[in-house]
Design an enzyme around this catalytic site. Structure first.
Site, PDB file in Angstrom:
ATOM      1  N   ARG A   1      -2.657  -3.334   0.908  1.00  0.00           N
ATOM      2  CA  ARG A   1      -2.993  -3.975  -0.353  1.00  0.00           C
ATOM      3  C   ARG A   1      -2.249  -5.309  -0.458  1.00  0.00           C
ATOM      4  O   ARG A   1      -1.101  -5.414   0.001  1.00  0.00           O
ATOM      5  CB  ARG A   1      -2.655  -3.069  -1.528  1.00  0.00           C
ATOM      6  CG  ARG A   1      -3.543  -1.825  -1.586  1.00  0.00           C
ATOM      7  CD  ARG A   1      -3.212  -0.924  -2.772  1.00  0.00           C
ATOM      8  NE  ARG A   1      -4.175   0.169  -2.870  1.00  0.00           N
ATOM      9  CZ  ARG A   1      -4.089   1.325  -2.228  1.00  0.00           C
ATOM     10  NH1 ARG A   1      -3.035   1.549  -1.429  1.00  0.00           N
ATOM     11  NH2 ARG A   1      -5.008   2.256  -2.353  1.00  0.00           N
TER      12      ARG A   1
ATOM     13  N   LYS B   1       0.447   2.076  -4.399  1.00  0.00           N
ATOM     14  CA  LYS B   1      -0.395   2.523  -5.510  1.00  0.00           C
ATOM     15  C   LYS B   1      -0.335   4.029  -5.678  1.00  0.00           C
ATOM     16  O   LYS B   1      -0.371   4.540  -6.800  1.00  0.00           O
ATOM     17  CB  LYS B   1      -1.842   2.085  -5.256  1.00  0.00           C
ATOM     18  CG  LYS B   1      -2.805   2.437  -6.381  1.00  0.00           C
ATOM     19  CD  LYS B   1      -4.192   1.907  -6.099  1.00  0.00           C
ATOM     20  CE  LYS B   1      -5.146   2.236  -7.235  1.00  0.00           C
ATOM     21  NZ  LYS B   1      -6.517   1.705  -6.980  1.00  0.00           N
TER      22      LYS B   1
ATOM     23  N   HIS C   1      -7.929  -9.096  -0.838  1.00  0.00           N
ATOM     24  CA  HIS C   1      -8.243  -7.669  -0.806  1.00  0.00           C
ATOM     25  C   HIS C   1      -9.381  -7.373   0.165  1.00  0.00           C
ATOM     26  O   HIS C   1      -9.551  -6.238   0.622  1.00  0.00           O
ATOM     27  CB  HIS C   1      -8.626  -7.198  -2.211  1.00  0.00           C
ATOM     28  CG  HIS C   1      -8.348  -5.748  -2.458  1.00  0.00           C
ATOM     29  ND1 HIS C   1      -9.169  -4.747  -1.983  1.00  0.00           N
ATOM     30  CD2 HIS C   1      -7.350  -5.130  -3.124  1.00  0.00           C
ATOM     31  CE1 HIS C   1      -8.686  -3.568  -2.357  1.00  0.00           C
ATOM     32  NE2 HIS C   1      -7.584  -3.768  -3.038  1.00  0.00           N
TER      33      HIS C   1
ATOM     34  N   ARG D   1      -9.159  -5.389   3.563  1.00  0.00           N
ATOM     35  CA  ARG D   1      -9.219  -3.928   3.576  1.00  0.00           C
ATOM     36  C   ARG D   1     -10.663  -3.449   3.748  1.00  0.00           C
ATOM     37  O   ARG D   1     -10.941  -2.526   4.528  1.00  0.00           O
ATOM     38  CB  ARG D   1      -8.620  -3.367   2.286  1.00  0.00           C
ATOM     39  CG  ARG D   1      -7.117  -3.545   2.213  1.00  0.00           C
ATOM     40  CD  ARG D   1      -6.556  -3.213   0.826  1.00  0.00           C
ATOM     41  NE  ARG D   1      -6.813  -1.854   0.376  1.00  0.00           N
ATOM     42  CZ  ARG D   1      -6.186  -0.779   0.810  1.00  0.00           C
ATOM     43  NH1 ARG D   1      -5.246  -0.891   1.763  1.00  0.00           N
ATOM     44  NH2 ARG D   1      -6.462   0.418   0.322  1.00  0.00           N
TER      45      ARG D   1
ATOM     46  N   HIS E   1      -5.455   5.646   1.061  1.00  0.00           N
ATOM     47  CA  HIS E   1      -6.214   6.219  -0.041  1.00  0.00           C
ATOM     48  C   HIS E   1      -5.672   7.609  -0.337  1.00  0.00           C
ATOM     49  O   HIS E   1      -5.220   8.313   0.565  1.00  0.00           O
ATOM     50  CB  HIS E   1      -7.702   6.301   0.302  1.00  0.00           C
ATOM     51  CG  HIS E   1      -8.365   4.956   0.279  1.00  0.00           C
ATOM     52  ND1 HIS E   1      -9.559   4.704   0.899  1.00  0.00           N
ATOM     53  CD2 HIS E   1      -7.993   3.785  -0.298  1.00  0.00           C
ATOM     54  CE1 HIS E   1      -9.900   3.436   0.712  1.00  0.00           C
ATOM     55  NE2 HIS E   1      -8.966   2.858  -0.008  1.00  0.00           N
TER      56      HIS E   1
ATOM     57  N   TYR F   1      -1.317  17.698   5.811  1.00  0.00           N
ATOM     58  CA  TYR F   1      -1.811  18.037   7.144  1.00  0.00           C
ATOM     59  C   TYR F   1      -2.368  16.807   7.848  1.00  0.00           C
ATOM     60  O   TYR F   1      -2.016  16.503   8.988  1.00  0.00           O
ATOM     61  CB  TYR F   1      -2.899  19.116   7.053  1.00  0.00           C
ATOM     62  CG  TYR F   1      -3.639  19.304   8.347  1.00  0.00           C
ATOM     63  CD1 TYR F   1      -3.070  19.993   9.416  1.00  0.00           C
ATOM     64  CD2 TYR F   1      -4.909  18.748   8.521  1.00  0.00           C
ATOM     65  CE1 TYR F   1      -3.733  20.143  10.626  1.00  0.00           C
ATOM     66  CE2 TYR F   1      -5.589  18.892   9.719  1.00  0.00           C
ATOM     67  CZ  TYR F   1      -4.998  19.597  10.771  1.00  0.00           C
ATOM     68  OH  TYR F   1      -5.661  19.730  11.951  1.00  0.00           O
TER      69      TYR F   1
END
Length: 411
Positions: free
Chosen positions: A245, A272, A335, A338, A362, A372
């Site tokens: 970001r 974030k 941005h 991304r 995310h 995991y």
């Protein structure tokens, strides 16, 4: 004899305080300093007491008599005027502590230190600013007195200036403050719950992003030819390789980097999702960082402000650099790197979607699944980081070949 305004005005100070009586216990106490204080003498349970009811001339004779009469009415129903005055002060203090602004400040402070859900510093600053837009309308009102119409009028003032998204977000934040007041037993319900749909919905605008391979190559070549500030160029060169970001890139500090281990650990306080984010560094990313280190040293921000090394690069620096290169806002943004990585990595078909999601930091609502996949895809992410940087180099070269490693690349 009852007092007159003339007698009060003509009363001169003496060496000691003295009284000028009016009627029904009201008198004026004239001080040696010249001050003139209204007092009411009364009895409760056989004890004589005095009530301060203001100073002259701020409180005139007629107003003093009105206050005297109000105090005597309290006495007639068995209430002590002095005690009631103290209670009023306490109620006023409590009321001041339960205004919308006071509870909003309390809510924002809670969100700043709310564990894994805590606001990032930039988010907190933005939210506090939006809530401050309500100070002039509902800020000083006790939260229990605020009606839905009060909030609607306040946010529509923001909307009327064309700031549709700010109005929408401010209404959301106000609702959060009201729900916090409900949760802390200072309000029975959220007055904004029925205001959904009352504001004009803003048009959703997506971040400008280049996702066509040929155009990506053109962009990378343009960045290499950038003739502005060297650190701005380096930030634009690093951004496509790490695709973090923009705020995380700007706030990067050298202490977060293990260059020998080819790892960048972004602390939870800067992310974030409020979790540490690990970024594997390709050889190309390490080369850009080496150039940056030659300019900024080994301490502080990797990309400091040109005005002060104690502050990070401005949040508009990379976007301004892209504008300088001729890319409009709807074409490419900071941005957008991304979206570029997400699109092309997914289209390559080489990498597990979860590995790409991890690289993009995310969130995953399933904490067990998230833990995991964070471990299961780490080796894949390291390999993917190097593949991606090699692929960007290939696009930069603009070769017209069918590469077995990168797939078809068009010039």
């Amino acid at each position: 004899m009852a007092l007159t305004d003339v007698a009060i005005r003509n009363a001169k100070p003496r060496e000691k305080p003295y009284k000028l009586g009016d009627s029904l216990g009201l008198f004026l106490l004239v001080q040696p300093s010249g001050g003139k204080l209204w007092r009411l003498k009364y009895r409760v349970d056989g004890k004589e007491k005095k009530l301060a009811i203001g100073s002259y001339p701020e409180v005139g004779l007629a107003d003093a008599r009105r206050r005297r009469d109000e105090a005597r009415e309290l006495l007639s129903i068995g209430k002590d005027p002095s005690r009631e005055k103290k209670r009023s002060k306490v109620r006023a203090q409590v009321q001041a502590e339960t205004t919308f602004s006071a509870i909003a400040a309390e809510y924002c402070e809670k969100r700043r230190r709310d564990g894994q859900k805590a606001w990032a510093a930039s988010t907190a600053t933005r939210c506090e600013y939006l809530l401050s837009l309500l100070n002039g309308s509902i800020g000083k009102l006790p939260i229990t007195d605020i009606e839905p119409s009060d909030v609607l009028v306040a946010v529509r003032r923001i909307e009327s200036k064309g700031k549709l998204e700010s109005a929408r977000r401010t209404l959301q934040l106000a609702s959060s403050v009201f729900r916090y007041a409900v949760a802390t037993a200072r309000l029975s319900s959220d007055p904004t719950r029925d205001l959904r749909g009352a504001l004009t919905a803003p048009t959703v605008t997506h971040y400008g992003a280049i996702i066509e391979p040929v155009q990506v190559g053109e962009l990378l070549r343009a960045i290499d030819g950038y003739e502005g500030q060297p650190l701005t160029k380096l930030a634009m060169q690093l951004a496509p390789h790490v695709f973090v970001r923009p705020g995380e890139l700007r706030h990067a500090e050298w202490a977060e980097f293990d260059l020998e281990g080819a790892l960048w650990t972004i602390p939870a306080s800067k992310t974030k999702m409020r979790k540490d984010h690990l970024v594997p560094l390709s050889r190309q990313a390490l080369a850009v960082l080496a150039d940056a280190r030659a300019l900024t040293g080994t301490d502080g921000y990797v990309f400091p402000s040109i005005r002060s090394h104690k502050r990070p690069m401005s949040d508009n620096t990379i976007n301004a650099g892209l504008r300088r290169l001729g890319y409009a806002t709807d074409e490419m943004t900071a941005h957008g790197f991304r979206a570029m990585a997400s699109t092309l990595l997914n289209e390559s078909g080489k990498w597990h979607p979860d590995a790409i999601e991890r690289a993009l930091a995310h969130g995953d609502s399933d904490k067990v699944r998230a833990a995991y996949h964070r471990g299961a895809h780490w080796k894949e992410r390291v390999a993917m980081a190097q593949w991606w940087s090699d692929y960007l180099d290939q696009l930069r070269e603009g070769a017209q070949i069918l590469h077995p490693e990168f797939g078809k690349v068009h010039s």
